[in-house]
Design a protein around this motif. Sequence first.
Motif, PDB file in Angstrom:
ATOM      1  N   VAL A 179       0.845  -1.194   0.000  1.00  0.00           N
ATOM      2  CA  VAL A 179       0.000   0.000   0.000  1.00  0.00           C
ATOM      3  C   VAL A 179       0.879   1.242   0.000  1.00  0.00           C
ATOM      4  O   VAL A 179       2.081   1.171   0.249  1.00  0.00           O
ATOM      5  CB  VAL A 179      -0.932   0.051   1.238  1.00  0.00           C
ATOM      6  N   GLU A 180       0.262   2.376  -0.267  1.00  0.00           N
ATOM      7  CA  GLU A 180       0.918   3.679  -0.128  1.00  0.00           C
ATOM      8  C   GLU A 180       0.103   4.502   0.851  1.00  0.00           C
ATOM      9  O   GLU A 180      -1.127   4.491   0.807  1.00  0.00           O
ATOM     10  CB  GLU A 180       0.977   4.409  -1.469  1.00  0.00           C
ATOM     11  N   LEU A 223      -4.965   4.520   3.111  1.00  0.00           N
ATOM     12  CA  LEU A 223      -4.047   3.641   2.398  1.00  0.00           C
ATOM     13  C   LEU A 223      -4.546   3.545   0.962  1.00  0.00           C
ATOM     14  O   LEU A 223      -5.708   3.201   0.728  1.00  0.00           O
ATOM     15  CB  LEU A 223      -4.016   2.248   3.049  1.00  0.00           C
ATOM     16  N   GLU A 224      -3.672   3.872   0.035  1.00  0.00           N
ATOM     17  CA  GLU A 224      -4.073   3.958  -1.371  1.00  0.00           C
ATOM     18  C   GLU A 224      -3.248   3.030  -2.239  1.00  0.00           C
ATOM     19  O   GLU A 224      -2.207   2.534  -1.816  1.00  0.00           O
ATOM     20  CB  GLU A 224      -3.878   5.398  -1.864  1.00  0.00           C
ATOM     21  N   ARG A 225      -3.721   2.831  -3.462  1.00  0.00           N
ATOM     22  CA  ARG A 225      -3.015   2.041  -4.471  1.00  0.00           C
ATOM     23  C   ARG A 225      -2.505   0.719  -3.906  1.00  0.00           C
ATOM     24  O   ARG A 225      -1.373   0.318  -4.122  1.00  0.00           O
ATOM     25  CB  ARG A 225      -1.883   2.837  -5.096  1.00  0.00           C
ATOM     26  N   GLY A 226      -3.369   0.066  -3.158  1.00  0.00           N
ATOM     27  CA  GLY A 226      -2.995  -1.174  -2.495  1.00  0.00           C
ATOM     28  C   GLY A 226      -3.207  -2.402  -3.356  1.00  0.00           C
ATOM     29  O   GLY A 226      -3.984  -2.407  -4.311  1.00  0.00           O
ATOM     30  N   LEU A 227      -2.500  -3.437  -2.980  1.00  0.00           N
ATOM     31  CA  LEU A 227      -2.613  -4.729  -3.635  1.00  0.00           C
ATOM     32  C   LEU A 227      -2.448  -5.796  -2.558  1.00  0.00           C
ATOM     33  O   LEU A 227      -1.492  -5.759  -1.778  1.00  0.00           O
ATOM     34  CB  LEU A 227      -1.516  -4.869  -4.688  1.00  0.00           C
ATOM     35  N   ILE A 228      -3.381  -6.727  -2.500  1.00  0.00           N
ATOM     36  CA  ILE A 228      -3.264  -7.847  -1.570  1.00  0.00           C
ATOM     37  C   ILE A 228      -3.136  -9.119  -2.404  1.00  0.00           C
ATOM     38  O   ILE A 228      -3.854  -9.311  -3.381  1.00  0.00           O
ATOM     39  CB  ILE A 228      -4.461  -7.936  -0.592  1.00  0.00           C
ATOM     40  N   ARG A 270      -2.010 -16.435  -1.036  1.00  0.00           N
ATOM     41  CA  ARG A 270      -1.517 -17.679  -1.639  1.00  0.00           C
ATOM     42  C   ARG A 270      -1.917 -18.866  -0.782  1.00  0.00           C
ATOM     43  O   ARG A 270      -1.818 -18.816   0.444  1.00  0.00           O
ATOM     44  CB  ARG A 270       0.013 -17.661  -1.727  1.00  0.00           C
ATOM     45  N   SER A 271      -2.324 -19.933  -1.446  1.00  0.00           N
ATOM     46  CA  SER A 271      -2.622 -21.172  -0.727  1.00  0.00           C
ATOM     47  C   SER A 271      -1.403 -22.079  -0.783  1.00  0.00           C
ATOM     48  O   SER A 271      -0.549 -21.936  -1.671  1.00  0.00           O
ATOM     49  CB  SER A 271      -3.829 -21.883  -1.341  1.00  0.00           C
ATOM     50  N   SER A 272      -1.313 -23.023   0.140  1.00  0.00           N
ATOM     51  CA  SER A 272      -0.181 -23.951   0.158  1.00  0.00           C
ATOM     52  C   SER A 272      -0.174 -24.849  -1.073  1.00  0.00           C
ATOM     53  O   SER A 272       0.850 -25.422  -1.407  1.00  0.00           O
ATOM     54  CB  SER A 272      -0.204 -24.791   1.436  1.00  0.00           C
ATOM     55  N   SER A 273      -1.303 -24.942  -1.778  1.00  0.00           N
ATOM     56  CA  SER A 273      -1.359 -25.745  -2.998  1.00  0.00           C
ATOM     57  C   SER A 273      -0.821 -24.988  -4.216  1.00  0.00           C
ATOM     58  O   SER A 273      -0.757 -25.541  -5.301  1.00  0.00           O
ATOM     59  CB  SER A 273      -2.794 -26.206  -3.266  1.00  0.00           C
ATOM     60  N   GLY A 274      -0.442 -23.708  -4.003  1.00  0.00           N
ATOM     61  CA  GLY A 274       0.152 -22.937  -5.088  1.00  0.00           C
ATOM     62  C   GLY A 274      -0.786 -21.970  -5.782  1.00  0.00           C
ATOM     63  O   GLY A 274      -0.354 -21.174  -6.607  1.00  0.00           O
ATOM     64  N   TRP A 275      -2.086 -22.009  -5.474  1.00  0.00           N
ATOM     65  CA  TRP A 275      -3.024 -21.073  -6.079  1.00  0.00           C
ATOM     66  C   TRP A 275      -2.841 -19.702  -5.443  1.00  0.00           C
ATOM     67  O   TRP A 275      -2.425 -19.578  -4.287  1.00  0.00           O
ATOM     68  CB  TRP A 275      -4.459 -21.551  -5.886  1.00  0.00           C
ATOM     69  N   GLU A 276      -3.197 -18.648  -6.182  1.00  0.00           N
ATOM     70  CA  GLU A 276      -2.969 -17.279  -5.727  1.00  0.00           C
ATOM     71  C   GLU A 276      -4.110 -16.369  -6.186  1.00  0.00           C
ATOM     72  O   GLU A 276      -4.597 -16.494  -7.303  1.00  0.00           O
ATOM     73  CB  GLU A 276      -1.652 -16.797  -6.326  1.00  0.00           C
ATOM     74  N   ILE A 277      -4.529 -15.470  -5.308  1.00  0.00           N
ATOM     75  CA  ILE A 277      -5.500 -14.422  -5.644  1.00  0.00           C
ATOM     76  C   ILE A 277      -4.803 -13.084  -5.455  1.00  0.00           C
ATOM     77  O   ILE A 277      -4.175 -12.844  -4.423  1.00  0.00           O
ATOM     78  CB  ILE A 277      -6.740 -14.479  -4.737  1.00  0.00           C
ATOM     79  N   VAL A 278      -4.909 -12.212  -6.454  1.00  0.00           N
ATOM     80  CA  VAL A 278      -4.370 -10.860  -6.372  1.00  0.00           C
ATOM     81  C   VAL A 278      -5.540  -9.903  -6.539  1.00  0.00           C
ATOM     82  O   VAL A 278      -6.282  -9.998  -7.523  1.00  0.00           O
ATOM     83  CB  VAL A 278      -3.305 -10.618  -7.456  1.00  0.00           C
ATOM     84  N   ALA A 279      -5.728  -8.987  -5.578  1.00  0.00           N
ATOM     85  CA  ALA A 279      -6.855  -8.072  -5.613  1.00  0.00           C
ATOM     86  C   ALA A 279      -6.409  -6.652  -5.275  1.00  0.00           C
ATOM     87  O   ALA A 279      -5.571  -6.465  -4.387  1.00  0.00           O
ATOM     88  CB  ALA A 279      -7.931  -8.517  -4.611  1.00  0.00           C
ATOM     89  N   PRO A 280      -6.972  -5.651  -5.953  1.00  0.00           N
ATOM     90  CA  PRO A 280      -6.689  -4.267  -5.587  1.00  0.00           C
ATOM     91  C   PRO A 280      -7.321  -3.958  -4.235  1.00  0.00           C
ATOM     92  O   PRO A 280      -8.335  -4.547  -3.875  1.00  0.00           O
ATOM     93  CB  PRO A 280      -7.350  -3.464  -6.704  1.00  0.00           C
ATOM     94  N   ALA A 281      -6.695  -3.046  -3.482  1.00  0.00           N
ATOM     95  CA  ALA A 281      -7.220  -2.730  -2.158  1.00  0.00           C
ATOM     96  C   ALA A 281      -6.925  -1.276  -1.792  1.00  0.00           C
ATOM     97  O   ALA A 281      -6.010  -0.669  -2.305  1.00  0.00           O
ATOM     98  CB  ALA A 281      -6.596  -3.654  -1.117  1.00  0.00           C
ATOM     99  N   ALA A 282      -7.755  -0.753  -0.917  1.00  0.00           N
ATOM    100  CA  ALA A 282      -7.552   0.565  -0.309  1.00  0.00           C
ATOM    101  C   ALA A 282      -8.039   0.431   1.124  1.00  0.00           C
ATOM    102  O   ALA A 282      -8.704  -0.536   1.475  1.00  0.00           O
ATOM    103  CB  ALA A 282      -8.337   1.637  -1.060  1.00  0.00           C
TER     104      ALA A 282
END
Length: 156
Positions: free
Chosen positions: A116-117, A128-133, A136-148
């Motif tokens: 975040v910024e 908090l702006e321009r965030g990214l969360i 990750r799961s232990s199986s290797g899958w991943e979710i990327v989402a914008p956040a503030a």
Amino acid sequence: MRVFGFIVAALFLAACATCAEPQRVAPSEYTDGSFTLTSLGESALPAGKCGMILWTLDANSPTRILRYVSGENAIIAVNGAPVTLSLAETSGGSNYGVFERQVFVGGAGYDASVDVEFGLGFDGGAYLERGLITVRSSSGWEIVAPAAGIAGCRSK
């Protein structure tokens, strides 16, 4: 963006007056097919504590996706169930016990990183702006989402 900031501030103030327990809700749109990042429901910071609350937009309305209490743990909801994460790494600027880059680990097979910024300040906190969360799961899958969100301290 300024209107979104006011909405986030209003949600924070409303959240501060409610309970801090996660609630099961319908899944958000953030899914990888293996797991779904869902809303925390009410996620106020405890009285007298500092930390951050992050939101993302789900169907054009803010959805609380992460709460971190400084010196304690972070919580996210995966498939509607709360997952507790421990802070493992920090970098960048900091304020209110929150850093611009934080890595959380060890929650039931899930890890998360937050970037975040710091934005405009307000009495007792900062946006908090321009965030990214990234979750990750232990199986290797991943979710990327914008956040503030907000970082701040809740009075006693």
